[in-house]
Design a protein around this motif. Structure first.
Motif, mmCIF file in Angstrom:
data_model
loop_
_atom_site.group_PDB
_atom_site.id
_atom_site.type_symbol
_atom_site.label_atom_id
_atom_site.label_comp_id
_atom_site.label_asym_id
_atom_site.label_seq_id
_atom_site.Cartn_x
_atom_site.Cartn_y
_atom_site.Cartn_z
ATOM 1 N N ALA A 149 0.800 -1.225 0.000
ATOM 2 C CA ALA A 149 0.000 0.000 0.000
ATOM 3 C C ALA A 149 0.833 1.276 0.000
ATOM 4 N N GLY A 150 2.174 1.147 0.038
ATOM 5 C CA GLY A 150 3.016 2.336 0.182
ATOM 6 C C GLY A 150 2.789 3.358 -0.911
ATOM 7 N N MET A 151 2.776 2.890 -2.155
ATOM 8 C CA MET A 151 2.609 3.850 -3.245
ATOM 9 C C MET A 151 1.196 4.418 -3.276
ATOM 10 N N THR A 152 0.236 3.610 -2.841
ATOM 11 C CA THR A 152 -1.139 4.128 -2.781
ATOM 12 C C THR A 152 -1.180 5.270 -1.768
ATOM 13 N N LEU A 153 -0.540 5.057 -0.617
ATOM 14 C CA LEU A 153 -0.502 6.113 0.394
ATOM 15 C C LEU A 153 0.248 7.337 -0.143
ATOM 16 N N ALA A 154 1.346 7.083 -0.850
ATOM 17 C CA ALA A 154 2.161 8.196 -1.355
ATOM 18 C C ALA A 154 1.401 9.012 -2.408
ATOM 19 N N HIS A 155 0.777 8.324 -3.362
ATOM 20 C CA HIS A 155 0.031 9.037 -4.407
ATOM 21 C C HIS A 155 -1.152 9.798 -3.784
ATOM 22 N N ALA A 156 -1.885 9.110 -2.900
ATOM 23 C CA ALA A 156 -3.089 9.735 -2.326
ATOM 24 C C ALA A 156 -2.704 10.942 -1.467
ATOM 25 N N GLY A 157 -1.649 10.787 -0.669
ATOM 26 C CA GLY A 157 -1.227 11.874 0.214
ATOM 27 C C GLY A 157 -0.708 13.064 -0.578
ATOM 28 N N ALA A 158 0.105 12.772 -1.616
ATOM 29 C CA ALA A 158 0.689 13.864 -2.394
ATOM 30 C C ALA A 158 -0.394 14.631 -3.152
ATOM 31 N N ARG A 159 -1.408 13.899 -3.593
ATOM 32 C CA ARG A 159 -2.543 14.565 -4.259
ATOM 33 C C ARG A 159 -3.196 15.527 -3.275
ATOM 34 N N GLU A 160 -3.404 15.069 -2.053
ATOM 35 C CA GLU A 160 -4.067 15.935 -1.065
ATOM 36 C C GLU A 160 -3.161 17.095 -0.648
ATOM 37 N N ALA A 161 -1.845 16.864 -0.674
ATOM 38 C CA ALA A 161 -0.926 17.975 -0.374
ATOM 39 C C ALA A 161 -1.107 19.068 -1.429
ATOM 40 N N ALA A 162 -1.203 18.645 -2.704
ATOM 41 C CA ALA A 162 -1.385 19.626 -3.786
ATOM 42 C C ALA A 162 -2.716 20.369 -3.614
ATOM 43 N N TYR A 163 -3.780 19.616 -3.327
ATOM 44 C CA TYR A 163 -5.089 20.248 -3.118
ATOM 45 C C TYR A 163 -5.025 21.254 -1.961
ATOM 46 N N THR A 164 -4.286 20.885 -0.920
ATOM 47 C CA THR A 164 -4.200 21.764 0.249
ATOM 48 C C THR A 164 -3.491 23.061 -0.126
ATOM 49 N N ILE A 165 -2.406 22.944 -0.897
ATOM 50 C CA ILE A 165 -1.680 24.153 -1.315
ATOM 51 C C ILE A 165 -2.579 25.034 -2.196
ATOM 52 N N LEU A 166 -3.326 24.388 -3.107
ATOM 53 C CA LEU A 166 -4.227 25.172 -3.970
ATOM 54 C C LEU A 166 -5.256 25.912 -3.123
ATOM 55 N N ALA A 167 -5.793 25.224 -2.113
ATOM 56 C CA ALA A 167 -6.820 25.853 -1.264
ATOM 57 C C ALA A 167 -6.207 26.930 -0.378
ATOM 58 N N LEU A 168 -4.979 26.708 0.095
ATOM 59 C CA LEU A 168 -4.309 27.735 0.910
ATOM 60 C C LEU A 168 -4.135 29.003 0.078
ATOM 61 N N ARG B 98 -5.845 29.939 -2.502
ATOM 62 C CA ARG B 98 -7.150 30.541 -2.800
ATOM 63 C C ARG B 98 -7.736 31.220 -1.578
ATOM 64 N N GLY B 99 -7.270 30.805 -0.404
ATOM 65 C CA GLY B 99 -7.832 31.340 0.847
ATOM 66 C C GLY B 99 -9.253 30.886 1.056
ATOM 67 N N SER B 100 -9.583 29.707 0.495
ATOM 68 C CA SER B 100 -10.984 29.267 0.523
ATOM 69 C C SER B 100 -11.399 28.727 1.896
#
Ligand SMILES: Cc1cc2nc3c(=O)[nH]c(=O)nc-3n(C[C@H](O)[C@H](O)[C@H](O)COP(=O)(O)OP(=O)(O)OC[C@H]3O[C@@H](n4cnc5c(N)ncnc54)[C@H](O)[C@@H]3O)c2cc1C
Length: 569
Positions: free
Chosen positions: A315-334, A336-338
């Motif tokens: 599951a390591g790569m699944t965790l890595a891909h899923a987490g990194a995707r959410e890191a990107a989403y978090t940066i986009l939202a930060l 945007r100040g949403s």
């Protein structure tokens, strides 16, 4: 000044960069990678949830074009007998011959890839570059400059200093920002293993399924286990995992214990009979941890730098891909100040931590419940003691759900396994049936006492949405999907006959299932999870209507192996 500087060009770094550029092409994203790609990396056997992320990144077709073997399932020698059993992602007998490269549709949405990381990681990194990330290979970050919790810049090995508004530590086990910021690690005990592996040319596949499909092999020995993963038409990864303590006491060199393990496993031995090892033995150890913090003022940890469980679950790569995707989403939202920054970061941490802990708990159970580890009784009972894990299947099932069966906020199950599969695995390993809590009752009531309402983050279409849920004692109940539908039905009338009728109707109306049986199979695990997590209380009313049912049997996906000839010892 970059918008985002990412350290590490592995799957986490490329995923984060690609998702950022996909939704915000104007952002200036830099990826710093110390190696020249292609470079070798362990971690080859994937799980299906990665597919959807590859599709979102726009890279699935490129990965498919690389002709990696298709993982249709896994065959194990693990548990209380020496019999082989299969976990099928898709029934091998129904897998159609289909030319490759294929589209991401039909049977291929259920399967996964077995990847040669040298090739896979390069495709991902090139893709991030194509989307507009600046990628600098052979560029090592040697120092993280910081004032307090704020990263001020990254010193590169040539002396240059790179500055950005956000920094992402996707440096894998190096965890360079994590270490600089003194982030403490939780090492929840149990799994202290070492892995030794090599790559082999021209090994046989244990089984060929359709065009390019196979199953990975996970074979227990008395003192550890072997993985055998074809990662290309002619190249296979073959590794051994043993407790570090056992390895030390054995007094053997890595090559010796590796060769001994292969000699002792008739199946693996037969697969490599005419194969050649590449002869570059690799080892790694101590991979089991969860970072206690995953972000700071202007930095985040993504992928393995945030934590990892154990290779047994692939599951390591699944965790890595899923987490990194959410890191990107978090940066986009930060940017945007949403949403409030602290909330976004806490949601990010909570997601990664709950996933990794869940996987560690599940991996502990796999090791603990493996009767084939004849030389490791003391070791596996130590895991059980550390984990507080009981052997009784009902207790084990409940213990696995300590973090809640409502996993990943909307997914019903544990560590990526649907609830029915978790029950089947518990029963398979402990050789005894686990009972269903919901089947003991015929009248149900919602129990929301003491629960707090809060917002949780849902990540989709490049945006973070705040959704409502209830939380109590570390368990969650989302106000969405089947949970919401069931909560409404039970609030109207708690009789099992009413619940089943209304639930089946609601599922058919939404087109989630084709017929009433399929609707039952889909819906009942949700009721079971809600009962197990305490959101629904059950009682048995004498003379009331009853319903006999079980969770959908995964007999079709977990079963004794029936299609591989097993060589004798
Ligand atoms: C024995 C073992 C077996 C495994 N088997 C599986 C499996 O079967 N399936 C699975 O899904 N997962 C498996 N994993 C886990 C998998 O390997 C990792 O989860 C995955 O590689 C994490 O990806 P990542 O991008 O976070 O880190 P990595 O892939 O490690 O990438 C990090 C990158 O950062 C670079 N880097 C590091 N430091 C610096 C620096 N200072 N400056 C610049 N660049 C830097 C590195 O060169 C590297 O390219 C296994 C792990 C182990 C230990």
């Amino acid at each position: 000044m970059w918008d985002v500087a990412i350290i590490g060009g592995g799957p986490a770094g490329s995923t984060c960069g690609s998702i950022l550029k996909r939704y915000a092409p104007g952002k200036r994203v830099l990826i710093l990678e110390r190696e020249k790609f292609p470079r070798e990396h362990v971690g080859e056997s994937q799980l299906p949830p990665i597919n959807q992320i590859l599709v979102e990144m726009g890279v699935w077709d490129k990965i498919e074009a690389a002709n990696f073997p298709i993982k249709v399932g896994a065959t194990y020698r693990w548990g209380n007998t020496n019999d082989l059993w299969d976990f099928e992602l898709f029934p091998a007998s129904e897998f159609r011959d289909e030319p490759r490269p294929a589209k991401f549709e039909g049977q291929r949405t259920k399967t996964a890839f077995q990847v040669d990381r040298a090739v896979y990681d390069q495709i991902l990194l090139d893709h991030a570059k194509e989307l507009g990330c600046e990628v600098r290979e052979e560029t090592r970050v040697v120092e993280v400059l910081h004032s307090g919790d704020r990263v001020d810049g990254l010193r590169l090995d040539g002396g240059e200093i790179v500055e950005a508004r956000h920094y992402v530590d996707a440096s894998g086990g190096s965890g360079i920002i994590r270490r600089t910021m003194g982030v403490e690690l939780d090492e929840p005990g149990g799994l202290k293993n070492i892995a030794i592996w090599d790559y082999w040319q021209n090994a046989e596949w244990a089984i060929s399924i359709g065009v390019g499909g196979t199953r990975v092999q996970v074979m227990s020995l008395g003192y550890g286990w072997l993985w055998f993963i074809p990662i290309g038409p002619t190249r296979s990864s073959l590794g051994l995992v043993v407790p570090a303590e056992y390895y030390k006491k054995s007094g053997m060199k890595p090559k010796e214990i590796y060769e001994k393990a292969i000699r002792e496993d008739p199946l693996v031995r037969s697969l490599i009979e005419n194969a050649t090892p590449e002869g570059q033995m690799r080892t790694t150890k101590d991979w089991n941890f969860v970072a206690k913090r995953m972000s700071g003022e202007n930095w985040m940890l993504a992928g393995e730098s945030a934590g990892f469980a154990d290779p047994i679950l692939a599951a390591g790569m699944t965790l890595a891909h899923a987490g990194a995707r959410e890191a990107a989403y978090t940066i986009l939202a930060l940017d945007r100040g949403s949403h409030p920054a602290e909330w976004l970061k806490e949601q990010y941490r909570e997601n990664q931590a709950s996933r990794i802990y869940q996987h560690i708990r599940f991996a502990n159970f796999w090791y603990h419940a493996n009767g084939c580890f004849t030389d490791l009784k003391a070791y596996t009972s130590e895991i059980a003691r550390d984990a507080g894990l009981e052997l009784d299947p009902n207790e084990a099932f409940q213990w696995l759900g300590t973090g809640g069966f409502v996993f990943e906020k909307v997914f019903n199950g544990l560590a990526g396994f649907p609830l029915g599969a978790v029950k089947d695995i518990v029963e398979l390993f402990l050789q005894k049936e686990a009972s269903l809590k919901s089947a003991e009752f015929n009248y149900f009531t919602m129990n929301l006492e003491g629960a707090q309402r809060e917002k949780y983050a849902l990540y989709g279409n490049g945006r973070v949405e705040a959704q409502e849920r209830l939380v109590r004692d570390g368990k969650t109940l989302p106000f969405s999907g089947m949970y919401y539908v069931l909560a409404q039905i039970i609030s109207q009338n708690g009789g099992i006959d009413y619940i089943v009728g209304a639930m089946v109707h609601a599922i058919l109306e939404r087109g989630v299932a084709k017929d009433p049986d399929a609707a039952m199979e889909f819906g009942m695990p949700y009721l079971e999870s809600m009962v197990r997590d305490g959101w629904v209380t059950g009682e048995y009313i004498e003379g009331g209507p009853t319903l006999e049912y079980d969770l959908p049997r995964f007999a079709s996906s977990i079963h004794v192996n029936r299609d591989m000839p097993v060589p004798s010892a």
